[in-house]
Design an enzyme around this catalytic site. Structure first.
Site, mmCIF file in Angstrom:
data_model
loop_
_atom_site.group_PDB
_atom_site.id
_atom_site.type_symbol
_atom_site.label_atom_id
_atom_site.label_comp_id
_atom_site.label_asym_id
_atom_site.label_seq_id
_atom_site.Cartn_x
_atom_site.Cartn_y
_atom_site.Cartn_z
ATOM 1 N NE ARG A 166 -3.217 -0.181 3.015
ATOM 2 C CZ ARG A 166 -4.446 -0.615 2.714
ATOM 3 N NH1 ARG A 166 -5.257 0.162 2.037
ATOM 4 N NH2 ARG A 166 -4.854 -1.800 3.125
ATOM 5 C CB CYS B 142 -29.636 -0.607 -6.246
ATOM 6 S SG CYS B 142 -29.831 0.030 -7.898
HETATM 7 C C1 LIG Z 1 -0.541 -7.865 2.206
HETATM 8 C C2 LIG Z 1 0.806 -8.251 2.619
HETATM 9 C C3 LIG Z 1 1.862 -7.336 2.525
HETATM 10 C C4 LIG Z 1 1.671 -5.910 2.078
HETATM 11 O O1 LIG Z 1 0.942 -5.200 3.024
HETATM 12 P P1 LIG Z 1 0.726 -3.618 2.854
HETATM 13 O O2 LIG Z 1 -0.169 -3.277 3.996
HETATM 14 O O3 LIG Z 1 0.105 -3.397 1.539
HETATM 15 O O4 LIG Z 1 2.067 -2.976 2.984
HETATM 16 C C5 LIG Z 1 3.114 -7.766 2.860
HETATM 17 N N1 LIG Z 1 3.333 -9.038 3.282
HETATM 18 C C6 LIG Z 1 2.343 -9.941 3.395
HETATM 19 C C7 LIG Z 1 2.640 -11.303 3.856
HETATM 20 C C8 LIG Z 1 1.050 -9.581 3.073
HETATM 21 O O5 LIG Z 1 0.066 -10.471 3.204
#
Ligand SMILES: *Cc1c(COP(=O)(O)O)cnc(C)c1O
Length: 390
Positions: free
Chosen positions: A265, A340
């Protein structure tokens, strides 16, 4: 908050091109470069593809990352195809036999074992030794659990091994083919830099003690992702300098160790915008509602997280119809989509100067967990168009 390039593009799009996802790849490139520059040399940066696996995003990130973290056979094949040669780490619960075979065949450089069964299955499939990380479910350090938007560690979860089960993997007959390389722990999402550095220190300390106790070498610790993106303060950024400083301290206490982080993210969110226009503005029992083209079937993020999604209004002058232009002026407005269902809400009761039918709205922070987590086919509205500004 919206940059001039994205705003100009968003204004130029003809109505049939709306809604649109607009990605600023130049901004993504700058951001990833800046993140990398704050991390210590011995820290590896992987991108968690599940945040946004669009090929343009992967290719833009590729020069700045040491590899990609994938969570399914689909992501594995897609990332391998899109950025051939990039190292891949494969994790996630519920890997099928076919997925594990694919990972071995494609040479994923790191596999993450999430359960005792998975360890055995992998040992039965591996023809040559594979290096793995054991994903462990550890408690967060004291005082950090309550600040995390998404705390996963230290409570019952389908992710990873309890410490005792991790220890028993080290004694299994398959251990010569499935070789312990280190520990992985993705324990929480949404922590700030100081808290997340404390988590990395905690995980590394635990891993070193675990390896020492069982007489195995510890080559690598993966401290996961989860760097905070603050949707209430879209200008705020995770403090990568402070985090890098924290990782440097961890590394100086553990010579020879590779420390890897795998944000999703916090790398991809800022480069994406979901742009659309206002179809109608109405008042219902005293409250203003702006109905936008599109909805949370394109961008589920606010529905999934239960927040008000930040946006910029791009006013459009001109109203060709012979009746008055529907509008809200200097009042709180709830922005909804075309679905909706009362859940199709982008933001509730947000004060605006003016929002009128025909104005455009650009939702920020739509580069991660937006289009790819959404229920696209619900109600059969047309899909958005996609634009990658390089
Ligand atoms: C989803 C995930 C990430 C990334 O998480 P972010 O919150 O997008 O930084 C990293 N490692 C694992 C194992 C994940 O499941």
């Amino acid at each position: 908050m919206i940059g001039p390039r994205v705003a100009a593009h968003a204004r130029r799009l003809p109505p049939p091109a709306l809604p649109a996802y607009v990605y600023d790849l130049a901004a993504l490139d700058r951001h990833a470069r800046a993140v990398r520059a704050e991390l210590p040399e011995r820290a590896e940066l992987h991108y968690a593809a599940k945040a946004n696996p669009a090929p343009e995003i992967l290719r833009t990130l590729a020069p700045h990352v040491d590899g990609f973290e994938v969570s399914s056979g689909g992501e594995l094949a897609h990332v391998r195809r899109t950025v051939p040669g990039a190292p891949l780490a494969f994790g996630g619960p519920g890997k099928t036999e076919a997925e594990l075979r694919l990972a071995l065949e494609l040479g994923a450089e790191r596999l993450r074992v999430e359960s005792a069964h998975e360890f055995r299955l992998l040992a039965s499939l591996a023809r040559t030794p594979v290096d793995v990380l054991l994903r462990v479910n550890l408690p967060l350090p004291d005082g950090h659990g309550e600040h995390a938007a998404l705390a996963m560690g230290g409570r019952p979860a389908p992710f990873g091994l309890d410490p005792d089960d991790a220890a028993s993997c080290l004694r299994r007959p398959g251990r010569h083919r499935v070789r312990f390389r280190g520990v992985h722990a993705h324990l929480a999402g949404g922590l700030d830099a100081v808290a997340l550095a404390a988590v990395a220190r905690h995980v590394t300390g635990w891993a070193a003690e675990f390896a020492g106790r069982h007489g195995v070498g510890l080559a690598e610790v993966n401290a996961g992702g989860g760097m905070a993106v603050d949707y209430a303060r879209p200008h705020a950024r995770f403090d990568w300098a402070a985090y890098g400083h924290g990782l440097r301290r961890v590394l100086s206490a553990h010579r020879g160790l590779t420390l890897r982080v795998e944000p999703g993210r916090s790398l991809a969110a800022y480069c994406g915008w979901y742009v659309t226009d206002v179809l109608d503005v109405k008042h219902s029992r005293g409250e203003a509602f702006a109905v936008l083209r599109g909805g949370t079937h394109h961008m589920r993020t606010p529905a999934a997280k239960g927040h008000d999604h930040p946006f910029a209004v791009l006013p459009a002058e001109g109203w060709a119809r012979p009746w008055p232009r529907p509008a809200a002026h200097r009042e709180p407005v709830t922005l909804v989509g075309q679905l909706c269902t009362p859940r199709d809400v982008f933001a509730r009761r947000v004060p605006v100067d003016a929002l009128r039918a025909g104005d455009r709205v650009a939702f920020a922070l739509a580069g991660a967990y937006a289009w790819n987590i959404s229920h696209h086919d619900f109600l059969m509205h047309p899909p958005p168009t996609f634009h990658y500004l390089s």
